[in-house]
Design a protein around this motif. Structure first.
Motif, short mmCIF file in Angstrom:
data_model
loop_
_atom_site.label_atom_id
_atom_site.label_comp_id
_atom_site.label_asym_id
_atom_site.label_seq_id
_atom_site.Cartn_x
_atom_site.Cartn_y
_atom_site.Cartn_z
N SER A 45 0.87 -1.18 0.00
CA SER A 45 0.00 0.00 0.00
C SER A 45 0.90 1.22 0.00
CB SER A 45 -0.92 0.00 1.22
OG SER A 45 -0.18 0.06 2.40
N SER A 47 -0.76 4.79 -0.28
CA SER A 47 -1.48 5.96 0.23
C SER A 47 -2.93 5.58 0.52
CB SER A 47 -1.42 7.07 -0.81
OG SER A 47 -2.28 8.13 -0.49
N LEU A 48 -3.50 6.22 1.55
CA LEU A 48 -4.93 6.05 1.83
C LEU A 48 -5.76 7.13 1.16
CD1 LEU A 48 -4.89 5.06 5.61
CD2 LEU A 48 -5.30 3.59 3.63
N GLU A 49 -5.20 8.34 1.02
CA GLU A 49 -5.89 9.47 0.42
C GLU A 49 -5.03 10.09 -0.67
OE1 GLU A 49 -8.97 10.61 0.82
OE2 GLU A 49 -9.42 9.02 2.24
N PRO A 50 -5.20 9.80 -1.90
CA PRO A 50 -6.14 8.82 -2.44
C PRO A 50 -5.60 7.40 -2.23
CG PRO A 50 -4.80 9.65 -4.22
CD PRO A 50 -4.39 10.42 -2.96
N PRO A 51 -6.47 6.40 -2.33
CA PRO A 51 -5.97 5.04 -2.19
C PRO A 51 -5.05 4.69 -3.35
CG PRO A 51 -8.31 5.04 -2.76
CD PRO A 51 -7.90 6.46 -2.54
N GLU A 139 -4.48 2.84 -8.60
CA GLU A 139 -5.57 3.23 -7.71
C GLU A 139 -6.65 2.14 -7.70
OE1 GLU A 139 -8.78 6.87 -7.24
OE2 GLU A 139 -7.88 6.46 -9.20
#
Length: 162
Positions: A45, A47-51, A139
């Motif tokens: 993974s 990033s969460l924002e953006p995924p 993404e």
């Protein structure tokens, strides 16, 4: 820290590979329209924002041309009973999608393998050349999962989670 660290002056490809084998990793199969696919332990993974997620692929591999032109890919987190799938997608010169492998065409014509622990269908957002590999940033746009334990890879062997 237990054990002894063994230092060497030169860090060639074989030594680098030996060092990286000390890192345990989850096993994924990445698929792209074609169909094409390969086994990877470089999935992470980002990033969460953006995924965002990433994986790496040797640009000399037979799967690279399909991944290079793909708008979407699927990342399959393999279950502990799927070592045979990991081995098939890590083998050169075979039809990786032949029976008895079960798969279907998913969204964006991306091959989706049955029985994976998790599947993320992703839109490719960037490909970064890094040495002889490419880092693919993607993404997730769709995902599904089931209960179970992951297949792991450590020191050149597939393992089941304890």
């Amino acid at each position: 820290m237990t054990g002894t660290l063994h230092a060497q002056a030169a860090l060639g490809p074989d030594r680098f590979r030996s060092l990286l084998r000390r890192h345990a990793a989850g096993v994924v199969v990445v698929t792209a329209p074609g169909p094409a696919g390969f086994t990877a332990t470089s999935f992470t993974s980002v990033s969460l924002e953006p995924p965002l997620v990433s994986f790496c692929l040797d640009r000399r591999s037979s799967s690279w041309p399909a991944v290079e032109r793909a708008g979407h890919v699927a990342v399959h987190v393999l279950a502990e009973a799927q070592e045979h799938v990991a081995r098939r997608f890590a083998t050169s010169g075979v039809d990786r999608f032949a029976a008895p492998l079960r798969w279907r065409a998913g969204a964006h014509d991306v091959p989706v393998l049955d029985d994976a622990l998790a599947v993320l269908v992703c839109r490719v957002v960037e490909r970064v050349h890094a040495g002889d590999h490419a880092i693919v940033l993607a993404e997730p746009v769709h995902g599904e999962h089931r209960d179970g334990q992951p297949l792991l890879y450590h020191d050149g062997r597939y393992l089941k989670a304890a």
